[in-house]
Scaffold this motif. Structure first.
Motif, PDB file in Angstrom:
ATOM      1  N   GLY A 201     100.098  41.218  -3.282  1.00 40.32           N
ATOM      2  CA  GLY A 201      98.799  41.856  -3.469  1.00 40.32           C
ATOM      3  C   GLY A 201      98.476  42.208  -4.899  1.00 40.32           C
ATOM      4  O   GLY A 201      97.357  42.625  -5.199  1.00 40.32           O
ATOM      5  N   THR A 202      99.419  42.043  -5.811  1.00 42.35           N
ATOM      6  CA  THR A 202      99.171  42.328  -7.226  1.00 42.35           C
ATOM      7  C   THR A 202      98.164  41.329  -7.781  1.00 42.35           C
ATOM      8  O   THR A 202      98.244  40.140  -7.509  1.00 42.35           O
ATOM      9  CB  THR A 202     100.479  42.240  -8.034  1.00 42.35           C
ATOM     10  OG1 THR A 202     101.430  43.122  -7.462  1.00 42.35           O
ATOM     11  CG2 THR A 202     100.243  42.611  -9.487  1.00 42.35           C
ATOM     12  N   LYS A 203      97.217  41.822  -8.564  1.00 41.98           N
ATOM     13  CA  LYS A 203      96.191  40.950  -9.140  1.00 41.98           C
ATOM     14  C   LYS A 203      96.566  40.564 -10.570  1.00 41.98           C
ATOM     15  O   LYS A 203      97.084  41.375 -11.326  1.00 41.98           O
ATOM     16  CB  LYS A 203      94.837  41.648  -9.141  1.00 41.98           C
ATOM     17  CG  LYS A 203      94.299  41.891  -7.750  1.00 41.98           C
ATOM     18  CD  LYS A 203      92.958  42.583  -7.801  1.00 41.98           C
ATOM     19  CE  LYS A 203      92.456  42.877  -6.397  1.00 41.98           C
ATOM     20  NZ  LYS A 203      91.169  43.575  -6.435  1.00 41.98           N
ATOM     21  N   PHE A 204      96.271  39.309 -10.908  1.00 42.39           N
ATOM     22  CA  PHE A 204      96.544  38.767 -12.230  1.00 42.39           C
ATOM     23  C   PHE A 204      95.301  38.066 -12.757  1.00 42.39           C
ATOM     24  O   PHE A 204      94.523  37.514 -11.986  1.00 42.39           O
ATOM     25  CB  PHE A 204      97.669  37.726 -12.172  1.00 42.39           C
ATOM     26  CG  PHE A 204      98.977  38.241 -11.660  1.00 42.39           C
ATOM     27  CD1 PHE A 204      99.870  38.858 -12.515  1.00 42.39           C
ATOM     28  CD2 PHE A 204      99.323  38.106 -10.334  1.00 42.39           C
ATOM     29  CE1 PHE A 204     101.089  39.323 -12.055  1.00 42.39           C
ATOM     30  CE2 PHE A 204     100.529  38.565  -9.854  1.00 42.39           C
ATOM     31  CZ  PHE A 204     101.415  39.176 -10.724  1.00 42.39           C
ATOM     32  N   LYS A 205      95.131  38.077 -14.078  1.00 43.15           N
ATOM     33  CA  LYS A 205      94.068  37.321 -14.730  1.00 43.15           C
ATOM     34  C   LYS A 205      94.688  36.057 -15.318  1.00 43.15           C
ATOM     35  O   LYS A 205      95.714  36.119 -15.988  1.00 43.15           O
ATOM     36  CB  LYS A 205      93.415  38.138 -15.849  1.00 43.15           C
ATOM     37  CG  LYS A 205      92.299  37.399 -16.530  1.00 43.15           C
ATOM     38  CD  LYS A 205      91.634  38.259 -17.572  1.00 43.15           C
ATOM     39  CE  LYS A 205      90.526  37.455 -18.231  1.00 43.15           C
ATOM     40  NZ  LYS A 205      89.902  38.208 -19.309  1.00 43.15           N
ATOM     41  N   VAL A 206      94.069  34.918 -15.071  1.00 46.52           N
ATOM     42  CA  VAL A 206      94.583  33.641 -15.568  1.00 46.52           C
ATOM     43  C   VAL A 206      94.219  33.496 -17.039  1.00 46.52           C
ATOM     44  O   VAL A 206      93.043  33.498 -17.397  1.00 46.52           O
ATOM     45  CB  VAL A 206      94.001  32.455 -14.761  1.00 46.52           C
ATOM     46  CG1 VAL A 206      94.501  31.140 -15.319  1.00 46.52           C
ATOM     47  CG2 VAL A 206      94.346  32.587 -13.290  1.00 46.52           C
ATOM     48  N   GLU A 207      95.218  33.391 -17.903  1.00 44.40           N
ATOM     49  CA  GLU A 207      95.002  33.243 -19.338  1.00 44.40           C
ATOM     50  C   GLU A 207      95.023  31.778 -19.758  1.00 44.40           C
ATOM     51  O   GLU A 207      94.299  31.381 -20.661  1.00 44.40           O
ATOM     52  CB  GLU A 207      96.067  34.020 -20.117  1.00 44.40           C
ATOM     53  CG  GLU A 207      96.007  35.515 -19.903  1.00 44.40           C
ATOM     54  CD  GLU A 207      94.732  36.129 -20.435  1.00 44.40           C
ATOM     55  OE1 GLU A 207      94.224  35.678 -21.477  1.00 44.40           O
ATOM     56  OE2 GLU A 207      94.228  37.074 -19.801  1.00 44.40           O
TER      57      GLU A 207
ATOM     58  N   LYS B 213      98.218  37.403 -16.843  1.00 43.86           N
ATOM     59  CA  LYS B 213      98.349  38.769 -17.347  1.00 43.86           C
ATOM     60  C   LYS B 213      98.054  39.713 -16.181  1.00 43.86           C
ATOM     61  O   LYS B 213      96.979  39.636 -15.589  1.00 43.86           O
ATOM     62  CB  LYS B 213      97.342  38.997 -18.471  1.00 43.86           C
ATOM     63  CG  LYS B 213      97.314  40.398 -19.001  1.00 43.86           C
ATOM     64  CD  LYS B 213      96.260  40.537 -20.076  1.00 43.86           C
ATOM     65  CE  LYS B 213      96.173  41.975 -20.530  1.00 43.86           C
ATOM     66  NZ  LYS B 213      95.100  42.167 -21.471  1.00 43.86           N
ATOM     67  N   PRO B 214      99.004  40.573 -15.819  1.00 40.74           N
ATOM     68  CA  PRO B 214      98.737  41.549 -14.750  1.00 40.74           C
ATOM     69  C   PRO B 214      97.650  42.534 -15.181  1.00 40.74           C
ATOM     70  O   PRO B 214      97.589  42.916 -16.344  1.00 40.74           O
ATOM     71  CB  PRO B 214     100.062  42.275 -14.566  1.00 40.74           C
ATOM     72  CG  PRO B 214     101.081  41.439 -15.259  1.00 40.74           C
ATOM     73  CD  PRO B 214     100.366  40.671 -16.313  1.00 40.74           C
ATOM     74  N   PHE B 215      96.793  42.933 -14.241  1.00 42.19           N
ATOM     75  CA  PHE B 215      95.768  43.917 -14.555  1.00 42.19           C
ATOM     76  C   PHE B 215      96.420  45.248 -14.911  1.00 42.19           C
ATOM     77  O   PHE B 215      97.360  45.679 -14.273  1.00 42.19           O
ATOM     78  CB  PHE B 215      94.816  44.114 -13.377  1.00 42.19           C
ATOM     79  CG  PHE B 215      93.716  43.101 -13.343  1.00 42.19           C
ATOM     80  CD1 PHE B 215      92.649  43.190 -14.215  1.00 42.19           C
ATOM     81  CD2 PHE B 215      93.759  42.052 -12.454  1.00 42.19           C
ATOM     82  CE1 PHE B 215      91.637  42.256 -14.199  1.00 42.19           C
ATOM     83  CE2 PHE B 215      92.752  41.105 -12.418  1.00 42.19           C
ATOM     84  CZ  PHE B 215      91.692  41.209 -13.294  1.00 42.19           C
ATOM     85  N   GLY B 216      95.942  45.885 -15.964  1.00 40.61           N
ATOM     86  CA  GLY B 216      96.446  47.174 -16.384  1.00 40.61           C
ATOM     87  C   GLY B 216      97.674  47.108 -17.279  1.00 40.61           C
ATOM     88  O   GLY B 216      98.236  48.121 -17.623  1.00 40.61           O
TER      89      GLY B 216
END
Length: 67
Positions: A31-37, A48-51
Motif C-alpha cells: 500500500g505504500t505509494k511511490f512517485k516514478v522518477e 521515490k517514496p512519498f514523504g
C-alpha cells in the motif's frame, strides 16, 4: 492494463524492498505509494517514496498504477 509513466504514482501490491545505489535496501509495506522518477527498463523503475527524499529501484511486478 494501465501504463506506467514518468511522474506517475504507483502503489505496492505486497511488501517490497527498495534498493539504493550504495547497497542499502529498505522494506516498505503493501500500500505504500511511490512517485516514478525514471523508467530504467521494462522491469525496473527508479522511484521515490512519498514523504521521503531517498531514491531507489523497484521491480514493476510488485506495483499497481494509481495515476
Amino acid at each position: 492494463m494501465n501504463i506506467i509513466k514518468k511522474g506517475g504514482v504507483v502503489r505496492a501490491k505486497k511488501p517490497v524492498v527498495l534498493l539504493k545505489r550504495n547497497g542499502i535496501s529498505i522494506s516498505y509495506a503493501a500500500g505504500t505509494k511511490f512517485k516514478v522518477e525514471k523508467i530504467m527498463n521494462s522491469n525496473i523503475l527508479k522511484v521515490k517514496p512519498f514523504g521521503e527524499d531517498s531514491f531507489g529501484t523497484i521491480r514493476v511486478e510488485n506495483l499497481e498504477v494509481i495515476r
